[in-house]
Design a protein around this motif. Sequence first.
Motif, PDB file in Angstrom:
ATOM      1  N   ALA A 107     -12.990   8.209   8.358  1.00 37.23           N
ATOM      2  CA  ALA A 107     -12.092   8.460   6.988  1.00 37.23           C
ATOM      3  C   ALA A 107     -10.818   7.431   7.123  1.00 37.23           C
ATOM      4  O   ALA A 107     -10.247   7.661   8.546  1.00 37.23           O
ATOM      5  N   ILE A 108     -10.572   6.809   6.040  1.00 36.32           N
ATOM      6  CA  ILE A 108      -9.196   6.110   6.037  1.00 36.32           C
ATOM      7  C   ILE A 108      -8.537   6.431   4.937  1.00 36.32           C
ATOM      8  O   ILE A 108      -8.993   6.335   3.754  1.00 36.32           O
ATOM      9  N   ALA A 109      -7.115   6.837   4.946  1.00 37.27           N
ATOM     10  CA  ALA A 109      -6.293   7.122   4.152  1.00 37.27           C
ATOM     11  C   ALA A 109      -5.081   6.133   4.207  1.00 37.27           C
ATOM     12  O   ALA A 109      -4.670   5.914   5.141  1.00 37.27           O
ATOM     13  N   GLY A 110      -4.551   5.851   3.058  1.00 38.86           N
ATOM     14  CA  GLY A 110      -3.349   5.030   2.993  1.00 38.86           C
ATOM     15  C   GLY A 110      -2.699   5.230   1.749  1.00 38.86           C
ATOM     16  O   GLY A 110      -3.044   5.637   0.574  1.00 38.86           O
ATOM     17  N   TYR A 111      -1.471   4.504   1.648  1.00 38.43           N
ATOM     18  CA  TYR A 111      -0.658   4.371   0.538  1.00 38.43           C
ATOM     19  C   TYR A 111      -0.912   2.976  -0.029  1.00 38.43           C
ATOM     20  O   TYR A 111      -1.019   1.849   0.934  1.00 38.43           O
ATOM     21  N   GLY A 112      -1.048   2.720  -1.142  1.00 38.39           N
ATOM     22  CA  GLY A 112      -1.066   1.503  -1.625  1.00 38.39           C
ATOM     23  C   GLY A 112       0.160   1.275  -2.772  1.00 38.39           C
ATOM     24  O   GLY A 112       0.418   2.151  -3.355  1.00 38.39           O
ATOM     25  N   ARG A 113       0.675  -0.107  -2.690  1.00 37.23           N
ATOM     26  CA  ARG A 113       1.749  -0.393  -3.659  1.00 37.23           C
ATOM     27  C   ARG A 113       1.297  -1.514  -4.654  1.00 37.23           C
ATOM     28  O   ARG A 113       0.736  -2.262  -4.684  1.00 37.23           O
ATOM     29  N   LYS A 114       1.615  -0.670  -5.918  1.00 36.38           N
ATOM     30  CA  LYS A 114       0.809  -1.096  -7.175  1.00 36.38           C
ATOM     31  C   LYS A 114       2.035  -2.449  -7.650  1.00 36.38           C
ATOM     32  O   LYS A 114       3.085  -2.528  -7.204  1.00 36.38           O
ATOM     33  N   GLU A 115       1.618  -2.895  -8.382  1.00 35.52           N
ATOM     34  CA  GLU A 115       2.412  -4.422  -9.128  1.00 35.52           C
ATOM     35  C   GLU A 115       3.451  -3.689  -9.843  1.00 35.52           C
ATOM     36  O   GLU A 115       4.700  -4.610  -9.650  1.00 35.52           O
ATOM     37  N   ASP A 116       3.564  -2.436 -10.415  1.00 38.03           N
ATOM     38  CA  ASP A 116       4.771  -2.274 -11.158  1.00 38.03           C
ATOM     39  C   ASP A 116       5.822  -1.462  -9.912  1.00 38.03           C
ATOM     40  O   ASP A 116       6.691  -1.141 -10.607  1.00 38.03           O
ATOM     41  N   GLY A 117       5.520  -1.505  -8.965  1.00 36.95           N
ATOM     42  CA  GLY A 117       6.286  -0.949  -7.682  1.00 36.95           C
ATOM     43  C   GLY A 117       5.876   0.661  -7.610  1.00 36.95           C
ATOM     44  O   GLY A 117       6.390   1.301  -6.622  1.00 36.95           O
ATOM     45  N   SER A 118       5.137   1.223  -8.399  1.00 37.19           N
ATOM     46  CA  SER A 118       4.608   2.600  -8.156  1.00 37.19           C
ATOM     47  C   SER A 118       3.562   2.639  -6.941  1.00 37.19           C
ATOM     48  O   SER A 118       3.280   1.643  -6.638  1.00 37.19           O
ATOM     49  N   GLU A 119       3.404   3.937  -6.508  1.00 36.25           N
ATOM     50  CA  GLU A 119       2.417   3.983  -5.124  1.00 36.25           C
ATOM     51  C   GLU A 119       1.443   4.774  -5.679  1.00 36.25           C
ATOM     52  O   GLU A 119       1.228   5.601  -6.570  1.00 36.25           O
ATOM     53  N   GLU A 120       0.033   4.531  -4.924  1.00 38.25           N
ATOM     54  CA  GLU A 120      -1.094   5.479  -4.822  1.00 38.25           C
ATOM     55  C   GLU A 120      -1.411   5.963  -3.615  1.00 38.25           C
ATOM     56  O   GLU A 120      -0.950   5.029  -2.648  1.00 38.25           O
ATOM     57  N   ILE A 121      -2.165   6.895  -3.447  1.00 36.27           N
ATOM     58  CA  ILE A 121      -2.739   7.384  -2.160  1.00 36.27           C
ATOM     59  C   ILE A 121      -4.383   7.158  -2.410  1.00 36.27           C
ATOM     60  O   ILE A 121      -4.923   7.695  -3.453  1.00 36.27           O
TER      61      ILE A 121
END
Length: 432
Positions: A107-121
């Motif tokens: 399993a791999i979990a991470g934070y991603g940074r979107k183009e508008d500066g907001s984050e996803e997990i």
Amino acid sequence: MRRLTLLLAGLALVACGDDDEPAAEPEEFAEETPHEPPEERPLVDDDPLAGLDEVENLQGDEATAAAALRTDVEVPPRGCAFADEGPVLLWRRPGIAAMTAVGDGFAIAGYGRKEDGSEEIFLLHLVPGRMADLILRRDLEHSLRTARVAPPGLAARDGGRVGLAYTDGRAQVHYARLGLGDDRGHFVVVGQGADQRYAPAVGFRDADDLVAWADGSGADHARVQLARLLGGTRVSDVRDVTPDASGATAPIVVGDTLLYADHRQGISSLYTVQLPDGQPEVLRPVSHLFDPVALAAARWNDRWLVGYTAVGSAAQTAVGLVVADGDRTPPPAAIVPSSGYGMLHVAATQLAESVVFVADASTAPERESPRRLDVRVAWSDATMGEPLSIQGPEGTEARFGTTAAHGGVVGVAFGSPDGVYLRLLRCDPGAG
């Protein structure tokens, strides 16, 4: 469920040893001969998740490339070799990830940074020889506006479930027990005041789940808080596991034990807490910790190997390795010798008789110089083989590596300027 095309291969490890030198530790790490990283190439060029914001929208959509596995791999003694054709794209957006072995894969979990500066997990499930499932993708309601330097907390509860903890822009700690099938679980807030420089740590005890985090909200010393969740869904209690008149930070869970550092100028202390109800005990002193420190550890009964980020020669940063075995506290070795300035990171995965450390290494003295990853196999006496270096696609930066081992396969996930990538290795298993 959304699938990313991946094929996985194997890596095994080798372990470290001990010596009877006095507990005093040197202020410098010896320099080593520079080594050239191998050429690597990207295997996925387009974003398989572009424009898709909900897990429901991912049904039936697939990536366009697969990672081939190499069978002609010669593994050097006490070393590692690549078992793939190059980095495989896991997540198109820049991010930082955690990795664990679970069930029949990873399993791999991470934070991603979107183009508008907001984050996803996000959470992916990778099974060797199959395509990878997207288990979770979620926008953070309150994003951290500064760059992440620590991943989410991730651990396997059993063969079909993981515990995932993350922090948000309000310094809240969120946790969910997630199934690797269709069960997406439910996130609950387990604590406040998280120091965002450190990842939450996840552990388990019987039917309950445990989440520890560095609490930076106090006026004096940092502290480590430990929450217990009944059935993994409801917080029953939160206790401060910081030693009296001390501080505590950088918690990690190693088996049934919580490990953290009381970080001070000069000599610091590593502490352990037996989960779930133990009291802090000193593991060993250690000097010249970098701030913020990163810890990675392996354990065989009473013998510990702990990797940590340090200040080495000429105030440059390094990654050190110490042994703790009862009263025996030999001086440190260098996983990565001091060769530049700025933050580094370290992670580890353990096999029966060995451990693999994955550490950031500077490519130039400047603080903002690009990083590569050095992978080193260690015995339980802290002796190590030669490093294998990892870079991103076409020689780009690779940093914030995370690693896990499953059935002779070791995966290394890492951040690069355009996304999160995976490499597959084979290593000397250290047995016989």
